[in-house]
Motif scaffolding. Structure first.
Motif, PDB file in Angstrom:
ATOM      1  N   ARG A   9      20.705 -49.410  23.085  1.00  0.00           N
ATOM      2  CA  ARG A   9      22.137 -49.350  23.386  1.00  0.00           C
ATOM      3  C   ARG A   9      22.929 -48.911  22.159  1.00  0.00           C
ATOM      4  N   TYR A  10      22.470 -49.329  21.000  1.00  0.00           N
ATOM      5  CA  TYR A  10      23.152 -48.967  19.752  1.00  0.00           C
ATOM      6  C   TYR A  10      22.111 -48.576  18.705  1.00  0.00           C
ATOM      7  N   LEU A  11      22.455 -47.598  17.891  1.00  0.00           N
ATOM      8  CA  LEU A  11      21.640 -47.310  16.720  1.00  0.00           C
ATOM      9  C   LEU A  11      22.522 -46.813  15.590  1.00  0.00           C
ATOM     10  N   VAL A  12      22.207 -47.271  14.390  1.00  0.00           N
ATOM     11  CA  VAL A  12      22.962 -46.915  13.191  1.00  0.00           C
ATOM     12  C   VAL A  12      22.010 -46.186  12.261  1.00  0.00           C
ATOM     13  N   LYS A  13      22.413 -44.980  11.864  1.00  0.00           N
ATOM     14  CA  LYS A  13      21.568 -44.156  11.011  1.00  0.00           C
ATOM     15  C   LYS A  13      22.368 -43.627   9.822  1.00  0.00           C
ATOM     16  N   GLY A  14      21.678 -43.402   8.726  1.00  0.00           N
ATOM     17  CA  GLY A  14      22.294 -42.747   7.584  1.00  0.00           C
ATOM     18  C   GLY A  14      22.241 -41.239   7.776  1.00  0.00           C
ATOM     19  N   GLN A  15      23.106 -40.556   7.098  1.00  0.00           N
ATOM     20  CA  GLN A  15      23.115 -39.094   7.206  1.00  0.00           C
ATOM     21  C   GLN A  15      21.766 -38.549   6.742  1.00  0.00           C
ATOM     22  N   GLY A  16      21.244 -37.629   7.496  1.00  0.00           N
ATOM     23  CA  GLY A  16      19.954 -37.043   7.196  1.00  0.00           C
ATOM     24  C   GLY A  16      18.782 -37.733   7.881  1.00  0.00           C
ATOM     25  N   GLN A  17      19.035 -38.913   8.432  1.00  0.00           N
ATOM     26  CA  GLN A  17      17.955 -39.630   9.104  1.00  0.00           C
ATOM     27  C   GLN A  17      17.757 -39.120  10.532  1.00  0.00           C
ATOM     28  N   LYS A  18      16.582 -39.387  11.056  1.00  0.00           N
ATOM     29  CA  LYS A  18      16.313 -39.062  12.454  1.00  0.00           C
ATOM     30  C   LYS A  18      16.892 -40.149  13.352  1.00  0.00           C
ATOM     31  N   ALA A  19      17.328 -39.718  14.522  1.00  0.00           N
ATOM     32  CA  ALA A  19      17.833 -40.683  15.515  1.00  0.00           C
ATOM     33  C   ALA A  19      17.206 -40.320  16.851  1.00  0.00           C
ATOM     34  N   LYS A  20      16.553 -41.292  17.477  1.00  0.00           N
ATOM     35  CA  LYS A  20      15.859 -41.025  18.729  1.00  0.00           C
ATOM     36  C   LYS A  20      16.326 -41.978  19.819  1.00  0.00           C
ATOM     37  N   MET A  21      16.628 -41.405  20.965  1.00  0.00           N
ATOM     38  CA  MET A  21      17.088 -42.168  22.114  1.00  0.00           C
ATOM     39  C   MET A  21      16.183 -41.870  23.303  1.00  0.00           C
ATOM     40  N   SER A 109      23.537 -44.581  24.873  1.00  0.00           N
ATOM     41  CA  SER A 109      23.105 -45.042  23.544  1.00  0.00           C
ATOM     42  C   SER A 109      24.189 -44.637  22.567  1.00  0.00           C
ATOM     43  N   ARG A 110      24.767 -45.643  21.910  1.00  0.00           N
ATOM     44  CA  ARG A 110      25.839 -45.338  20.960  1.00  0.00           C
ATOM     45  C   ARG A 110      25.255 -45.162  19.568  1.00  0.00           C
ATOM     46  N   LEU A 111      25.436 -43.958  19.041  1.00  0.00           N
ATOM     47  CA  LEU A 111      24.934 -43.628  17.708  1.00  0.00           C
ATOM     48  C   LEU A 111      26.075 -43.678  16.708  1.00  0.00           C
ATOM     49  N   ILE A 112      25.859 -44.394  15.636  1.00  0.00           N
ATOM     50  CA  ILE A 112      26.806 -44.423  14.519  1.00  0.00           C
ATOM     51  C   ILE A 112      26.076 -43.892  13.300  1.00  0.00           C
ATOM     52  N   VAL A 113      26.597 -42.824  12.729  1.00  0.00           N
ATOM     53  CA  VAL A 113      26.006 -42.229  11.532  1.00  0.00           C
ATOM     54  C   VAL A 113      26.907 -42.569  10.355  1.00  0.00           C
ATOM     55  N   VAL A 114      26.335 -43.282   9.395  1.00  0.00           N
ATOM     56  CA  VAL A 114      27.148 -43.750   8.251  1.00  0.00           C
ATOM     57  C   VAL A 114      26.828 -42.945   6.994  1.00  0.00           C
TER      58      VAL A 114
END
Lengths: 114, 113
Positions: A9-21, A109-114
């Protein structure tokens, strides 16, 4: 209650990281869509599949996003190198047909890129 | 450019009142759909109205379609607090080898007691 199941439902990733849903479409629905919804509620179509084949995708999806819908496994959408502008709600929907039919959406899926 | 867009960003009504959301679109369509998205949920379809139909009802909901002016409306009668949501119209768009449903930017409807 959604019959299309999206995780996480939620994922928090740093810039440059992979994000998979991941997305499990409604049973019996051969067509799967991915949309990106931004904080202003605007939808952007990303890609759709019929069974395991890509029907259409936008340029952005071709370059940094990868998606697949393997048989007997959940569909997935992966951002290879997350950017701040990718922060959004990613919605998966399934349908009986590619056009002119109801789309059944998951909760996203809510993605937050920090 | 928007292929479909709702005409107002937000509407507020009191329970029991009626509310109408309008939508305009810019291309020829085979059908227009109305969806509702409540907070924390994905969109859910309310009504699908085909290009050869002028009106469609679903309980307290009534959708109209005017292909000559390329516009549609969704009316909700006897509103309830649980009708509070963002309402979207959506149309098919022929792109590439298939069609993807194009959504408007939505109208937020707030129903207060």
């Amino acid at each position: 209650n959604s019959k299309v199941i999206q995780t996480p439902r939620y994922l928090v990733k740093g810039q440059g990281q992979k994000a998979k849903m991941r997305c499990i479409p409604e049973k019996g629905h051969p067509v799967v869509f991915w949309y990106q919804q931004n904080k202003n509620n605007e939808f952007k179509f990303l890609i759709n599949f019929q069974n395991q084949e890509v029907l259409q995708q936008i340029d952005m999806t071709e370059k940094r996003f990868s998606a697949e819908c393997p048989s007997n496994s959940p569909c997935s959408l992966e951002i290879q190198s997350s950017e701040a502008g990718d922060s959004a709600l990613y919605l998966c929907a399934s349908s009986l047909q590619n056009s002119g039919n109801t789309l059944y959406f998951g909760e996203g899926s809510r993605l937050i890129v920090v | 450019s928007q292929l479909a867009e709702e005409n107002l960003w937000a509407l507020s009504v009191h329970e029991g009142e009626s509310v109408t959301v309008n939508c305009s679109y810019k291309t020829s369509i085979t059908a227009l759909q109305w969806y509702r998205q409540k907070s924390g949920e994905g969109p859910a379809q309310l009504i699908l109205i085909r290009s050869n139909e002028r009106e469609k009802r679903n309980g307290r909901l009534r959708a109209t379609l005017d292909t000559s002016s390329q516009s549609s409306s969704l009316s909700i009668t006897a509103t309830r607090c649980e009708d509070t949501a963002v309402y979207f119209c959506a149309t098919d768009s022929l792109t590439g080898g298939g069609r993807a449903l194009i959504f408007g930017t939505g109208t937020t409807v707030s129903v207060s007691p």
